[in-house]
Every structure is written in C-alpha cells, then in structure tokens.
Design a protein around this motif. Structure first.
Motif, PDB file in Angstrom:
ATOM      1  N   SER A  91     -14.127   7.340   3.752  1.00 10.30           N
ATOM      2  CA  SER A  91     -12.993   8.024   4.363  1.00 10.30           C
ATOM      3  C   SER A  91     -11.694   7.228   4.181  1.00 10.30           C
ATOM      4  CB  SER A  91     -13.271   8.239   5.852  1.00 10.30           C
ATOM      5  OG  SER A  91     -12.178   8.827   6.502  1.00 10.30           O
ATOM      6  N   LEU A  92     -11.789   5.888   4.333  1.00  8.52           N
ATOM      7  CA  LEU A  92     -10.598   5.049   4.183  1.00  8.52           C
ATOM      8  C   LEU A  92     -10.078   5.065   2.753  1.00  8.52           C
ATOM      9  CD1 LEU A  92     -11.533   1.969   6.410  1.00  8.52           C
ATOM     10  CD2 LEU A  92      -9.595   3.521   6.744  1.00  8.52           C
ATOM     11  N   LYS A  93     -10.984   5.146   1.770  1.00  9.27           N
ATOM     12  CA  LYS A  93     -10.541   5.217   0.370  1.00  9.27           C
ATOM     13  C   LYS A  93      -9.721   6.478   0.130  1.00  9.27           C
ATOM     14  CE  LYS A  93     -14.108   2.372  -1.800  1.00  9.27           C
ATOM     15  NZ  LYS A  93     -15.304   2.340  -2.684  1.00  9.27           N
ATOM     16  N   LYS A  94     -10.146   7.569   0.737  1.00 12.38           N
ATOM     17  CA  LYS A  94      -9.367   8.807   0.635  1.00 12.38           C
ATOM     18  C   LYS A  94      -8.022   8.651   1.341  1.00 12.38           C
ATOM     19  CE  LYS A  94     -13.486  11.767   0.468  1.00 12.38           C
ATOM     20  NZ  LYS A  94     -14.267  12.814   1.185  1.00 12.38           N
ATOM     21  N   ASP A  95      -8.036   7.971   2.490  1.00 11.96           N
ATOM     22  CA  ASP A  95      -6.787   7.745   3.223  1.00 11.96           C
ATOM     23  C   ASP A  95      -5.825   6.866   2.429  1.00 11.96           C
ATOM     24  OD1 ASP A  95      -7.820   9.253   5.256  1.00 11.96           O
ATOM     25  OD2 ASP A  95      -8.401   7.557   6.513  1.00 11.96           O
ATOM     26  N   VAL A  96      -6.388   5.894   1.702  1.00 11.45           N
ATOM     27  CA  VAL A  96      -5.534   5.015   0.883  1.00 11.45           C
ATOM     28  C   VAL A  96      -4.825   5.822  -0.193  1.00 11.45           C
ATOM     29  CG1 VAL A  96      -5.589   3.191  -0.862  1.00 11.45           C
ATOM     30  CG2 VAL A  96      -6.765   2.863   1.305  1.00 11.45           C
ATOM     31  N   VAL A  97      -5.569   6.700  -0.844  1.00 11.51           N
ATOM     32  CA  VAL A  97      -4.970   7.543  -1.888  1.00 11.51           C
ATOM     33  C   VAL A  97      -3.858   8.408  -1.301  1.00 11.51           C
ATOM     34  CG1 VAL A  97      -5.411   9.440  -3.505  1.00 11.51           C
ATOM     35  CG2 VAL A  97      -7.059   7.566  -3.293  1.00 11.51           C
ATOM     36  N   ALA A  98      -4.148   9.010  -0.127  1.00 12.39           N
ATOM     37  CA  ALA A  98      -3.141   9.857   0.522  1.00 12.39           C
ATOM     38  C   ALA A  98      -1.920   9.039   0.928  1.00 12.39           C
ATOM     39  CB  ALA A  98      -3.750  10.548   1.742  1.00 12.39           C
ATOM     40  N   ALA A  99      -2.156   7.812   1.441  1.00 10.36           N
ATOM     41  CA  ALA A  99      -1.048   6.951   1.858  1.00 10.36           C
ATOM     42  C   ALA A  99      -0.211   6.516   0.656  1.00 10.36           C
ATOM     43  CB  ALA A  99      -1.587   5.732   2.600  1.00 10.36           C
ATOM     44  N   GLU A 100      -0.877   6.221  -0.460  1.00 16.98           N
ATOM     45  CA  GLU A 100      -0.141   5.853  -1.673  1.00 16.98           C
ATOM     46  C   GLU A 100       0.753   7.000  -2.135  1.00 16.98           C
ATOM     47  OE1 GLU A 100      -3.200   4.838  -4.398  1.00 16.98           O
ATOM     48  OE2 GLU A 100      -3.265   2.722  -3.817  1.00 16.98           O
ATOM     49  N   GLU A 101       0.210   8.203  -2.106  1.00 19.85           N
ATOM     50  CA  GLU A 101       0.990   9.369  -2.515  1.00 19.85           C
ATOM     51  C   GLU A 101       2.176   9.583  -1.583  1.00 19.85           C
ATOM     52  OE1 GLU A 101      -1.829  12.510  -2.562  1.00 19.85           O
ATOM     53  OE2 GLU A 101      -2.731  11.911  -4.475  1.00 19.85           O
ATOM     54  N   ALA A 102       1.931   9.416  -0.272  1.00 18.83           N
ATOM     55  CA  ALA A 102       3.008   9.595   0.704  1.00 18.83           C
ATOM     56  C   ALA A 102       4.101   8.539   0.513  1.00 18.83           C
ATOM     57  CB  ALA A 102       2.446   9.535   2.122  1.00 18.83           C
ATOM     58  N   ALA A 103       3.668   7.281   0.279  1.00 18.58           N
ATOM     59  CA  ALA A 103       4.640   6.198   0.079  1.00 18.58           C
ATOM     60  C   ALA A 103       5.444   6.433  -1.197  1.00 18.58           C
ATOM     61  CB  ALA A 103       3.920   4.859   0.013  1.00 18.58           C
ATOM     62  N   ALA A 104       4.762   6.863  -2.261  1.00 23.39           N
ATOM     63  CA  ALA A 104       5.465   7.127  -3.518  1.00 23.39           C
ATOM     64  C   ALA A 104       6.444   8.284  -3.363  1.00 23.39           C
ATOM     65  CB  ALA A 104       4.445   7.446  -4.616  1.00 23.39           C
ATOM     66  N   ARG A 105       6.040   9.278  -2.606  1.00 26.31           N
ATOM     67  CA  ARG A 105       6.911  10.444  -2.406  1.00 26.31           C
ATOM     68  C   ARG A 105       8.156  10.061  -1.618  1.00 26.31           C
ATOM     69  NH1 ARG A 105       3.150  13.392  -0.966  1.00 26.31           N
ATOM     70  NH2 ARG A 105       3.347  13.170   1.289  1.00 26.31           N
ATOM     71  N   THR A 106       8.002   9.310  -0.546  1.00 20.16           N
ATOM     72  CA  THR A 106       9.165   8.918   0.257  1.00 20.16           C
ATOM     73  C   THR A 106      10.074   7.963  -0.525  1.00 20.16           C
ATOM     74  OG1 THR A 106       7.843   7.134   1.258  1.00 20.16           O
ATOM     75  CG2 THR A 106       7.974   9.222   2.463  1.00 20.16           C
ATOM     76  N   GLN A 107       9.463   7.086  -1.336  1.00 20.75           N
ATOM     77  CA  GLN A 107      10.271   6.167  -2.136  1.00 20.75           C
ATOM     78  C   GLN A 107      11.055   6.926  -3.195  1.00 20.75           C
ATOM     79  OE1 GLN A 107      10.639   2.832  -1.584  1.00 20.75           O
ATOM     80  NE2 GLN A 107      12.259   3.025  -3.117  1.00 20.75           N
ATOM     81  N   GLU A 108      10.440   7.957  -3.752  1.00 24.78           N
ATOM     82  CA  GLU A 108      11.113   8.786  -4.756  1.00 24.78           C
ATOM     83  C   GLU A 108      12.298   9.519  -4.138  1.00 24.78           C
ATOM     84  OE1 GLU A 108      10.015  12.568  -7.667  1.00 24.78           O
ATOM     85  OE2 GLU A 108       8.407  11.277  -6.904  1.00 24.78           O
TER      86      GLU A 108
END
Length: 864
Positions: A654-671
């Motif tokens: 579950s945490l691995k899936k959360d990491v992927v989602a968090a990476e996407e969210a961080a990349a989106r906000t940084q963009e």
C-alpha cells in the motif's frame, strides 16, 4: 431493482418474477421481451449487467446463451458488443491468471456457439490456442515443466466445456473436434501425473501400488469425456434451451471471436536443481490451484443413478454457487437445492461441500462459511439432508485414523459447531465403544476433542446432558473445575511466605498501583530475597488470578501490568517458565490457556521461539497423541507470526502505491509552481517575471507540503521494509528451531526399521492395548485390561485399535509435521537450502520425518 434486472437474475428459478413458472421457454421469452424493450433506453446498463450475471451465475450459462441468441436476431450490433467485451474480459483473465473467470467465460463461449452467436470454428481456435500453450509448457526443451499446473488448468477448461457444447461441435465441426481430442490425448501422454500425497485427504503412504494406478483429476475427467463421446454426447444435467428456439436461432449471424494470446510461462532457472524446480512448481500451483483428488465419503451405490459426466457437471454447479455466493449463505443454499438437474443429488452435494471444507492446503473460504451453508441446507431440506450429513460424519469417523491431521482438526471444529446449532443432539451411544479403546486411539481422541469444543461453545452441564444416552462418555469431558491458583487463600492448607507475597501483590493491584511501583517492589523487596523464579511464579499466578473473571479482565491486567511481566521474563528460559505457569494456572481450561498465551505473544511478553521450546518440553510431549492442547497453542503462535509478516507485506504494498501517488502530486505542484514563476505579468505597467505574489506563495506552500508528504511516506516505507526484513530473519530462525525440535524428538522415538507409515501401523495386535510391563512408557496408560473383553453396543462388537502407543505418537507427530509444512510452505521455501543443510539432509534425520516435510511442501523426494 429494475424489473429487467430481476428477470435476468432470476431466469431459470422458481420466483415471483416468473409467476412461479419453471418452464425454461417461458422464462427466456419473458426475459427477452423485457430486455429488448430496455435496450433503447438502458443499453449502456444492460451489457455490463448481463455479463456480470454470466460470470456470477455460471450454472445458468445455457439460458443466457439462448437469450443472447434471440437478441442476435434483432440487434446484431449489441450482440457484437457482447462478443467483443467477452473477448476483452477473457484476454484480461488469461493475462492476470484469473482462473475462475477463464473457466466461466470459456463455458459461456461454448453456450454462445450452441446458440449460433459464435462461429464454432472460432471456439475451436480458442481451444487449440490453449492446447498449444499447454503442450509447449510441459515440453522439456521449449517450455518449463515446473508450470504444468497452468497447462493442466487450460486442458481442464477445454474438457469442462464439452458437456455444454460437445453435441453441437460434433454436429458442426466434427473434424476440428476430433483434432482437439487427439491434441488433448497427446498432451496427457507427455505430462507428469499429479497424485500429490501432500494434498490427499487420507494418508495412503502404505498404498503405493494403488496410488501409482490411480488417476488424477485431469485423467479422470478425460475418461469421463471419452465415455460422453462414446454415448453420443448426451448429458442429462446440462439444460439445452437453445433447442427450443432452434428454428429461430439458425437465422442469426454468427460472429467471429478474435484471436487470443496465452501469457508466456516464466523462464526456467539458469541452473536447474530440485530446489529451483520445486520453488517454481510451488509458485505455479499457488497461481493455478488444481483439483487433484475427489473426497469419496459415500459408497458408489449412493450414486448408481448418476452418470460419471453428470457427477462432474453437478460438482461444477455446486462449486460455482459456493464461489459466487460466498457472502450470501441463504442465497447460496437456495441455489444449491434448485439446480437444473433431473435427479436427486443430496449425497453428491454433501461430498462436494465436505471436499471444500477439508480441501488442502486450505479451503477457498473460511470454514465458518461451509458450516453455515450446511446448517441452511439442513433447514431447507429437513427430510433429506440432515440424514445425509449424519451419514457423512459416520463415514469420516470410521476413517478418522487415516484422515490427514489438518482435515481432522477442521472436522472436529465443524462438527462441534454444527451440533451447537442443533441442541447438541447426536446418538452418542453409537460411539460409546471408544471408551474401550486405548486413550491414544484416533476415534477416542476425536470424541474427546469434539466434547471439549462443545463445552467451549456452551457450558459443561449442558454438554453432559447431551450425552445422557451414553453416560460413560462423561469420562472424556474436559475437567469441570476452574482456575488452579497456587496461592489461594480459600483452602485450609498451610500458607507459605509466597502466599503472603501474592496477597501483598493482590492488594497493590486492587489499589491500582502503577506498574513502576510494582517493579520497584519486586526489585527492592522480592527478587533479592526470594530469587527471580519464585518472583515470576508469584507475579504470574497472581496477575492471572486477578484477570481470570473474563477475557476483558485478562486484557486489562496484561495492558496495565505487562511491563512487570517483561521485567522478570527478559530471556527465553524465563518466558518458557511464564508459559508453564499459564498452563499450570489454566490446566483445567485449554481454551483459556491458549487465549492467555496468544494475548501475551500479542503484547510481546513472550516470543514464538519460547512457545516452540515450551511445546517440546517433557510436560507436553506426552500429550501429542491424546490431546490437541499443545498443537492448538503451536498453531496459534505460527499463525500470529505469519499474520504479522502478511500485514507488513500488505502495508508495504500500500505504501509503494502511496509513494507513486505522492511523487505524482509533488511533480504536479512543482510544475504548476514553475509555470507560475516563469509567467510574465504587468506590475505598475511594467512587465515582471512571476505571477501574482499571493498565488505564488500559495503554490510554493502546496509544493512544499507535497514534497514533505512524499518524504514522510518514503520514510514510512523504509521503516516497514526494515521491520519486514527483521521479521523474515526471525521467521527463518523460528522454522529452523521448529524443525530441529521435530527431527530430534522423532529420531528418538521412530523405529529405525520403519520406512513407511504402514510400517508404523503394522503392529502386533496383542501389544496394541498394553505396553511391556518391564519397560513402562513415559506416557501414561489407560487401564484398558480392567474392562470387559467384549461389549455389545447396538449389536456392535468391540472395536479394537491395533496401533501401539509409541507408534501412534509418531503417526500423530508426523501428521502435524506435514500439516505445518503444507500450511506455511510459502514461508519455508525461501529457507529450504538452509533447512536441507542443517536439518532435513543431516545424518540424524529420519527418512519418515523427511518424507513428511517434503510431502507438506509438495516436493519430490527425488529432488534430493
């Protein structure tokens, strides 16, 4: 629910939707009329709901196939979408290894072919694709024979379609069908037979010749299909409603079914050995579970009116209903008693349910589900099914000595629970003869354990009342007494100094003294004067007595004063002493012993290694063959260890899936932040790099929080992975300790000459009920010679049990070795090299012990 949905769901049933009519033609015409009217309005809803019904009500497949055939006459586009969607689902099922969906959809395709919706040649192409994949898999040069489980599954799916469409295939494409049959026969000639003794309901070690001549499930099914072909493809148990509309269906357009692609099997390991082959074989069997043997409870005379292929079809119906209604027990029972077959099948239904309840390595669903289904079936068929269930119990009881140990425990748990729902009514006088058997006889132990479980589900006096027709069985009831407190003040015996310490501790706990105060009292006043062992006994006995009123009291005491116990039980030896004191306090109550030890393990007061060491202590060894008490505690410890690891794996996933989602969210906000910072805006009429400062500040905050969230989840993931790594290391140590202990005690007791289980059972009957007087056993004996030589119970002469005590002890222990190996095979295989080197292949390891472990792991002895 919409009326058209109800009609789709209830088609073929006696229900209000169809005015209680049972005529298939009326049902199909009524349902067709309703669905046809709704297609224009709810077309997007009809397709997924229809396919959901097909997948979850597979015993109605011919009805749905005919319904779609009629729809094909008026709405070819809709039916084309049905075929395309089915193709998509079937390919997805193949890719993901969804066995149930593959099997059900292939049957559905056969029904569509019978209703002229699907080209018969398209279905043959599907069969040949599966057949080609299977043949390649078991080829030693091109494939990977370790994955034969998947190949066997594909062939089973093909053969299981023939009862539903063999007659149509032989009529439309006889040459193609013959080609498929020849291909199946060729496959069976090159595959390895799978008679896995590790998954057998009964121990058949002594019947090697019979085993070699026995057919496995796939071979047996092939024989039934050949008989079906010889008999003109006539199957009474499969309805053929398409024949009622044959004149209409032939006018419809038959659709093509696109090509499918079977997934590639994993590559063989670079260096092929018995271990690497065994690991891959085990993985394949996990993904593609096989039906290897049938559980034959009743004599063949009970099935004289049922043809072999009809038996297979009804089993498929019953297994499908059990699978798809596992959350709706009453619906499940209702569908099971209303199958579309023209003969009675109560005995077959009972055998099928018990085969699932006792299925090895584990049943598809929790045993309680099958218990509830059997109860509901007894209520739905009060005049027939209870007697059939009783007959099954009697038949299994007669074979209990040969029943696998895991199956035996499940049968005990089921039977006691079942009786608790029917006022504990059973003709116990039929089994009263077990009192004449030695205390280690499996039938006597079975009755004893059933009565013990009944007491747990009710109360002692109630269970005693239920055996009033066989009052002698009271001897097998568990003790009625409660706790056994060493420092009780109620008796008139002499009071020692330890009594005073216990009373002082009792008053401190009742006064709600904090744990640190009790620890200071122990360190300053008790341990220096009386020693650690005495202090441990006083503390444990007193705290257990305070928590003895209820389970809640026990939990409260352990939560509040667990630190006190940890203080004095800091190493393994002290933890073993702690467990011994728990067993001593609750010696009259196996259930509370198991609960207390389980809770202490949950609070990390004792380790699984301490429990293993205690299980193999002399006080428990003598109970192995006469009581489930030590085995229940060991099962609980292993189960809790396994569940901890399983929970960690789930959390990590579950945490691995959360990491992927968090990476996407961080990349989106940084963009978004970068875009805002690079944007030109006008400030006082001048161009300035950067957007509105307020919005920029907000976006920076969002980006910062998103990055912090990502880092936090990564830290959690690393922590969980570290915990899992440590748990796996502890698990390796646990199983090494467990198997070393098993090997040691079995090597001491197993006769050196014994090479098979039959050797252990082939004991001189004259020695069965008594041991050599000059060499008494360390295990206690029943005085069986004081009983009459013969007794007659309902015309029954004395039932002798001809296995001596030591041999029965070995048989029971070997049975549990196999059961534990089978249940935790997924955790044992990663450590098999070390287990081989340190335990299984050592010079001291007995061959029967090695056979038991290998059988549980479904590993060939040839692999060594």
């Amino acid at each position: 629910m919409s009326s058209w949905k109800s009609l789709l769901l209830r088609i073929g049933d006696k229900s209000p939707e169809y005015a209680t009519s049972s005529d298939f033609k009326d049902h199909i015409e009524t349902c067709f009329g309703a669905v046809r009217r709704e297609l224009d309005h709810y077309g997007d809803e009809v397709l997924p709901f229809l396919l959901q019904c097909v997948e979850q009500l597979p015993h109605k497949t011919p009805l749905y196939g005919t319904l779609i055939g009629l729809m094909n006459l008026e709405n070819e586009d809709f039916v084309k979408k049905v075929v395309e969607k089915t193709h998509e689902s079937f390919q997805d099922a193949l890719n993901s290894g969804d066995c149930h969906k593959i099997r059900v959809l292939l049957r559905f395709l056969t029904a569509l072919m019978s209703s002229k919706v699907l080209l018969s040649t398209s279905l043959v192409v599907v069969f040949e694709t599966l057949l080609s994949s299977a043949a390649t898999t078991v080829d030693d040069e091109k494939g990977n024979p370790a994955w034969q489980a998947r190949a066997d599954f594909y062939i089973t799916c093909i053969l299981s379609c023939f009862p539903w469409g063999g007659a149509e295939l032989v009529e439309q494409v006889p040459e193609e069908l013959e080609r498929v049959m020849v291909g199946v026969e060729a496959y069976l000639s090159i595959r390895r037979q799978t008679l896995d003794t590790g998954l057998s309901f009964f121990e058949d070690d002594g019947e090697v010749e019979k085993t070699l001549n026995e057919k496995d499930f796939l071979e047996d099914l092939w024989g039934r299909i050949q008989m079906l072909a010889t008999g003109g493809w006539k199957v009474d148990s499969v309805p053929r409603p398409h024949l009622l509309f044959e004149a209409q269906l032939v006018a419809g357009k038959s659709h093509e079914f696109g090509a499918i692609k079977c997934p590639e099997q994993p590559n063989p390991p670079p260096t092929l050995s018995g271990i690497t082959y065994g690991k891959q074989k085990y993985d394949a069997e996990l993904n593609y579970p096989q039906r290897i043997r049938r559980l034959n409870i009743f004599p063949s005379s009970k099935f004289e009116d049922v043809q072999p292929i009809d038996r297979f079809v009804v089993e498929e119906y019953l297994l499908d209903v059990l699978l798809f209604f596992n959350g709706c027990r009453k619906e499940c029972a209702s569908f099971m008693v209303g199958l579309p077959v023209p003969f009675r099948y109560e005995y077959l239904m009972a055998e099928t349910i018990f085969s699932q309840l006792l299925l090895l390595p584990q049943p598809p669903f929790k045993p309680i589900y099958y218990t509830l289904v059997i109860i509901d079936l007894c209520k739905a068929l009060p005049g027939a099914f209870p007697a059939v269930v009783a007959g099954a119990v009697r038949a299994l009881f007669e074979k209990i000595a040969d029943l696998d140990m895991e199956c035996r425990i499940r049968l005990i748990l089921w039977f006691s629970h079942h009786l608790s729902n029917f006022q504990f009514i059973w003709p116990w006088e039929e089994w009263a003869y077990v009192l004449e058997l030695p205390k280690w006889a499996p039938q006597r132990v079975f009755v004893k354990e059933v009565l013990d479980r009944e007491v747990r589900l009710s109360y002692w006096d109630k269970v005693k009342q239920s055996i009033e027709n066989a009052p002698g069985l009271e001897e097998l009831l568990p003790p009625k007494g409660g706790p056994s407190f060493k420092f009780s003040t109620e008796d008139d015996g002499e009071k020692s100094e330890q009594h005073a310490l216990s009373a002082e501790l009792y008053n401190m706990v009742k006064g709600r003294a904090p744990a640190r105060e009790l620890i200071s009292w122990l360190d300053e006043s008790v341990i220096p004067k009386h020693g650690l062992d005495v202090s441990l006994v006083v503390v444990v006995q007193t705290l257990l007595d305070i928590g003895s009123k209820s389970f809640t009291h026990l939990i409260t005491v352990l939560e509040r004063y667990g630190q006190v116990i940890s203080r004095i039980c800091h190493d393994q030896d002290k933890q073993v002493l702690l467990i011994s004191e728990v067993g001593s306090y609750w010696k009259n109550n196996t259930q509370m012993t198991a609960i207390a030890i389980d809770r202490m393990m949950g609070y990390r007061l004792i380790s699984n290694l301490s429990i293993v060491k205690w299980i193999f202590s002399p006080e428990n060894l003598q109970l192995y063959h006469t009581s489930d008490r030590p085995w229940e505690i060991l099962r609980n410890a292993l189960c809790k260890t396994y569940n901890r690891i399983s929970d960690l794996r789930k959390e990590i996933s579950s945490l691995k899936k959360d990491v992927v989602a968090a990476e996407e969210a961080a990349a989106r906000t940084q963009e978004e932040l970068s875009a805002a910072e690079s944007k030109l805006s006008l400030v006082d009429g001048e161009p300035v790099l950067g957007e509105n400062p307020v919005r920029l500040k907000r976006l920076k905050s969002y980006a910062g929080r998103a990055k912090e969230q990502e880092i936090s989840i990564r830290d959690s993931l690393e922590a969980k992975e570290a915990l899992l790594a440590r748990a796996l290391e502890e698990n390796e140590i646990l199983f090494l300790s467990l198997y070393k202990s098993f090997s040691s005690i079995l090597t001491e007791r197993l006769p050196a000459s014994a090479q098979t289980l039959q050797d252990l059972k082939s004991t001189n009957p004259a020695d069965a009920n008594a041991m050599d007087v000059e060499e008494p056993s360390a295990m206690e004996m029943d005085n069986v010679e004081s009983r009459p030589e013969k007794s007659h119970l309902n015309g029954r002469t004395e039932h002798a049990y001809t296995v001596c005590e030591n041999e029965q002890w070995c048989l029971t222990t070997l049975g549990y070795v196999k059961a534990f190996s089978r249940q935790y095979a997924s955790e044992i295989w990663p450590h098999i090299e070390k287990l081989d080197a340190e335990v299984l292949l050592s010079e001291d390891s007995h061959s029967l012990f090695r056979k038991a472990v290998y059988s549980g792991l479904r590993r060939s002895l040839d692999s060594t």
